[in-house]
Write a protein that holds these residues in place. Sequence first.
Motif, short mmCIF file in Angstrom:
data_model
loop_
_atom_site.label_atom_id
_atom_site.label_comp_id
_atom_site.label_asym_id
_atom_site.label_seq_id
_atom_site.Cartn_x
_atom_site.Cartn_y
_atom_site.Cartn_z
N SER A 136 0.85 -0.93 -0.65
CA SER A 136 -0.04 0.20 -0.35
C SER A 136 0.67 1.74 0.57
O SER A 136 0.64 2.44 -0.15
CB SER A 136 -0.74 -0.15 1.44
OG SER A 136 0.00 0.29 2.58
N GLY A 137 2.47 1.02 0.14
CA GLY A 137 3.35 2.42 -0.30
C GLY A 137 3.11 2.63 1.12
O GLY A 137 3.06 4.28 1.58
N ASN A 138 2.24 2.17 2.40
CA ASN A 138 2.90 2.40 4.04
C ASN A 138 1.73 3.04 3.97
O ASN A 138 1.27 4.19 4.86
CB ASN A 138 4.08 4.15 3.82
CG ASN A 138 3.86 3.07 5.60
OD1 ASN A 138 3.66 2.50 6.45
ND2 ASN A 138 5.17 3.96 6.15
N GLN A 139 0.86 3.04 3.10
CA GLN A 139 -1.00 3.79 3.63
C GLN A 139 -1.56 3.28 4.77
O GLN A 139 -2.18 4.12 5.26
CB GLN A 139 -1.82 4.10 1.84
CG GLN A 139 -0.74 5.46 1.14
CD GLN A 139 -2.28 4.88 0.00
OE1 GLN A 139 -2.36 5.65 -0.18
NE2 GLN A 139 -2.41 3.41 -0.92
N PHE A 140 -1.54 1.90 4.96
CA PHE A 140 -2.17 1.06 5.76
C PHE A 140 -0.93 0.23 5.82
O PHE A 140 0.16 -0.42 5.29
CB PHE A 140 -2.56 0.31 5.01
CG PHE A 140 -4.07 0.97 4.65
CD1 PHE A 140 -5.27 1.48 4.69
CD2 PHE A 140 -4.02 0.89 2.54
CE1 PHE A 140 -6.20 2.40 4.60
CE2 PHE A 140 -4.88 1.95 2.57
CZ PHE A 140 -5.89 2.20 2.88
N ASN A 141 -1.59 -0.25 7.03
CA ASN A 141 -0.53 -1.36 7.85
C ASN A 141 -1.37 -1.89 8.70
O ASN A 141 -1.96 -1.70 9.25
CB ASN A 141 0.99 -1.20 8.07
CG ASN A 141 -0.08 -0.03 9.64
OD1 ASN A 141 0.67 -0.88 10.87
ND2 ASN A 141 0.29 1.43 10.03
N CYS A 142 -0.63 -3.06 9.26
CA CYS A 142 -1.37 -4.66 10.39
C CYS A 142 0.05 -4.56 11.49
O CYS A 142 -0.32 -5.62 11.71
CB CYS A 142 -1.96 -5.27 9.73
SG CYS A 142 -0.80 -6.64 8.79
N GLY A 143 0.56 -3.68 11.60
CA GLY A 143 2.01 -3.92 12.49
C GLY A 143 1.32 -4.02 13.67
O GLY A 143 2.03 -4.69 14.02
N GLY A 144 0.21 -3.74 14.50
CA GLY A 144 -0.40 -3.67 15.89
C GLY A 144 -0.63 -5.09 15.85
O GLY A 144 -0.45 -6.08 16.89
N LEU A 145 -1.11 -6.18 14.91
CA LEU A 145 -0.80 -7.74 15.01
C LEU A 145 0.32 -8.94 15.71
O LEU A 145 1.25 -8.38 15.01
CB LEU A 145 -0.96 -8.30 13.28
CG LEU A 145 -1.44 -10.15 13.69
CD1 LEU A 145 -2.96 -10.25 14.49
CD2 LEU A 145 -1.63 -9.61 12.22
N THR A 146 0.13 -9.23 16.03
CA THR A 146 1.44 -10.63 16.76
C THR A 146 -0.01 -11.81 17.07
O THR A 146 -1.09 -11.53 17.53
CB THR A 146 1.24 -9.78 18.30
OG1 THR A 146 2.09 -8.51 18.85
CG2 THR A 146 2.70 -10.64 19.14
N ILE A 147 0.71 -13.03 17.00
CA ILE A 147 0.67 -14.25 16.52
C ILE A 147 1.23 -15.08 17.63
O ILE A 147 2.04 -15.40 16.99
CB ILE A 147 -0.32 -14.62 15.50
CG1 ILE A 147 0.15 -13.27 13.97
CG2 ILE A 147 -0.26 -16.29 14.81
CD1 ILE A 147 0.43 -14.04 12.47
N ARG A 148 0.44 -14.83 18.46
CA ARG A 148 1.21 -16.15 19.27
C ARG A 148 1.10 -17.66 19.31
O ARG A 148 -0.45 -17.80 19.09
CB ARG A 148 0.98 -15.96 20.26
CG ARG A 148 1.33 -14.46 21.70
CD ARG A 148 0.61 -14.48 23.08
NE ARG A 148 0.93 -16.12 23.94
CZ ARG A 148 -0.05 -16.36 24.33
NH1 ARG A 148 -1.58 -16.04 23.74
NH2 ARG A 148 -0.16 -17.36 24.59
#
Lengths: 348, 465
Positions: A136-148
């Motif tokens: 997305s060219g840094n328009q969107f991100n899902c950086g808050g996702l952590t998969i345990r």
Amino acid sequence: MASVLRRSQTVLNSLCRRQFSASPDGNLTTHAGKSMNLYSAINQALHIALETDPRAYVFGEDVGFGGVFRCTTGLADRYGKDRVFNTPLCEQGIVGFGIGLAAMGNRAIAEIQFADYIYPAFDQIVNEAAKFRYRSGNQFNCGGLTIRAPYGAVGHGGHYHSQSPEAFFCHVPGIKVVIPRSPYQAKGLLLSCIRDENPVVFFEPKWLYRLAVEEVPEDDFMLPLSQADVIREGSDITLVGWGAQLSVMEQACIDAEKEGISCELIDLRTLLPWDKETVEASVRKTGRLLISHEAPVTGGFGAEISASIVERCFLRQGEQNINVLHVVRPFSSLHNPIHILLLCLCID
Amino acid sequence: MIRFARSSSRNLFHRVLNRKFQYCSDSSMAVQCGRRRKDQSSGFFWPTCRFESTEAARHVDQLYLHNHDDQELDFPGGSVPFTKEMRFMSESTEKRVPCYRVLHENGDAITPPNFNQLTKDVAIKMYKDMITLQIMDNIFYEAQRQGRISFYLTSSGEEAIAIASAAALLPDDVVLAQYREPGVLLWRGFTLQEFANQLFGNKGDYGKGRQMPIHYGSNHHNYFTISSPLGTQLPQAVGIAYSLKMDKKEACVVAYFGDGTTSEGDFHAALNFAAVLRAPVIFICRNNGWAISTSIEEQFRSDGVVVKGQGYGIRSIRIDGNDTLAVYSAVRKARSMAIRENMPVLIEALTYRVGHHSTSDDSSKYRTTDEIQYWKMERNPMDRFAKWISNNGWFSQEDELNHKTTVKRQLLEAIQNAEKTEKPPLSELFNDVYDNLPKNLQEQEEVLRQTRKRYPQDYPSDVPL
């Protein structure tokens, strides 16, 4: 499942007859806190994550009542069923849902009940989470996702409760892969992963959930990602590992020392992106490298470390003295005694 | 010819309903059924009546109305009545789920519009955007054929779904499209220059030239960046909708996909999650009959997509996707239900992909031109809406001509600008993989730059350092 695992730990205890703390001196590490096991440390980290960020959510299969490994105990009661909840049994749904939640600026902490069952979510992790920001060219991100996800052998889990799938994920730019070795590490690293601005796959050594006990500060603390930890200094050989395998390697170091071999033991902690510099500095000093992981050798992450270090420390120097060894631990429930053989192999 | 075309195209959907019989090998069933005839156009046998068992067990309500005994099974999720009769639920309903429409082919409203009447301004913008979309498709398609862009994919035949659904939403509603819905972006104000920048992958492309053409995305327009894998956006839509719900926003999520996507696991995951977690999300399936060369007969055995909603506990409707007013009113209603009642809604819009799947496809290899012509000429969504608008006296032929001329000029300018604009620099190859550039990628970038110095002739001249 939890009760079955408890039984396995008894078996392992009787085999090994030692405390697993993966601490430098083989004793409990002192961090001026409360003595607790690994799952309690994870639980405490999740409490802190939910407490400190009203936009944090914990979800997955059976997490509502505390989870099959008890890592989410008490969370739903304290933070409500809207923030801590069960999902349908569908890993691709859990991760896809988590990506969407994270994309709205939330901390989405997803649990996959066993790493062995993470594969239905592979597409969501590899094609979606990892590429969300980039495409997305840094328009969107899902950086808050952590998969345990609990990973690794427990002694009786067979093929579907024992796998170490980290190498699949280490091939994917855009995500981070983190594996703690002890309760203290688990708490500090998990909080870092949850608050990191990139999607993270966090594999928890389920063998150590109850077995590993150490002092863990009760306050909110974070440990750095992409930074390896030299947990034992030595001069003859460098040993690199991560997660539960460090317990095995620690024992090997102790035994080798009795034979006059000085081992330097490094916990990689973050596998992607990994800390080459620390490993490189150590290998330059010792001239030898042993990498040990539970996952299959072929295409394992050890190959990446081995190739990188050979290139950095040997090929570039024009030296011929390469001495790299891979050791793995199998996950057949019938072959648990091989763990012990591997100790011998490490010492050899 | 037209008659034949009509019957052939009708069969496209009729065959779905009756398809289950084509493979029927159970002789007892065939005997029960008795009459069979050969469908001339498809070459398949299909019966004109239904199995007895199906007849008897058609509706759950009827099925269990008289035959349950007094006792009930107390079961998690609610008590279940006992019955002494062994009956299997039918695999289908007797009649196909009907298709909601508002406009007759001649542009007259057949259904009294049970929604807030479209204002003149909105209706005109809808029609103008549909024309723009069509011209965009024509010109960009040609640009691909001339080798100026690498790939393109048209919305031909499906203009109404994108534009009318977008018109029924509000700007705060979050859109997760598949790839054949640029009309939604157009409606929301994405400019022709912005479209062209993405297609040419230049510095103005918000995606920084990283994706293939048509993978648009705009944060400003609440339109998540398209990704190629089918259906992956659907569970994500549920996560986004859950967040909107938790934030108590007056907004919903709208997720688009095609008939082929309903076979993907993510579709089922998403519907189930949305229903269980009560997420305000509207799933809009563009059932256009074809997934590249795979017809809906090869895709599913059910009566299309709408019936799958109930299996997951989702309110669902089938609509005529080529009826602009039907799409508009159904999406408006769905939006209101989704937000007020915190629930997902499934809309199956029947339409037809008049164009090839993409510029890499030649659909004449797997479907008849008669079928395409029928949908293009007789069931054209734009013609129908144009008649309605014209009957209202809102848009003259002259207005249409003027608009077309303007759009063509603007598009050609946009293409020229996009071609002239430089490409994103080399560093964009590595940026945004993570929030910050980690050491391993710094190292790789350095290696690439050194390699370029050694082999400058092999480095693309249009990519700045």
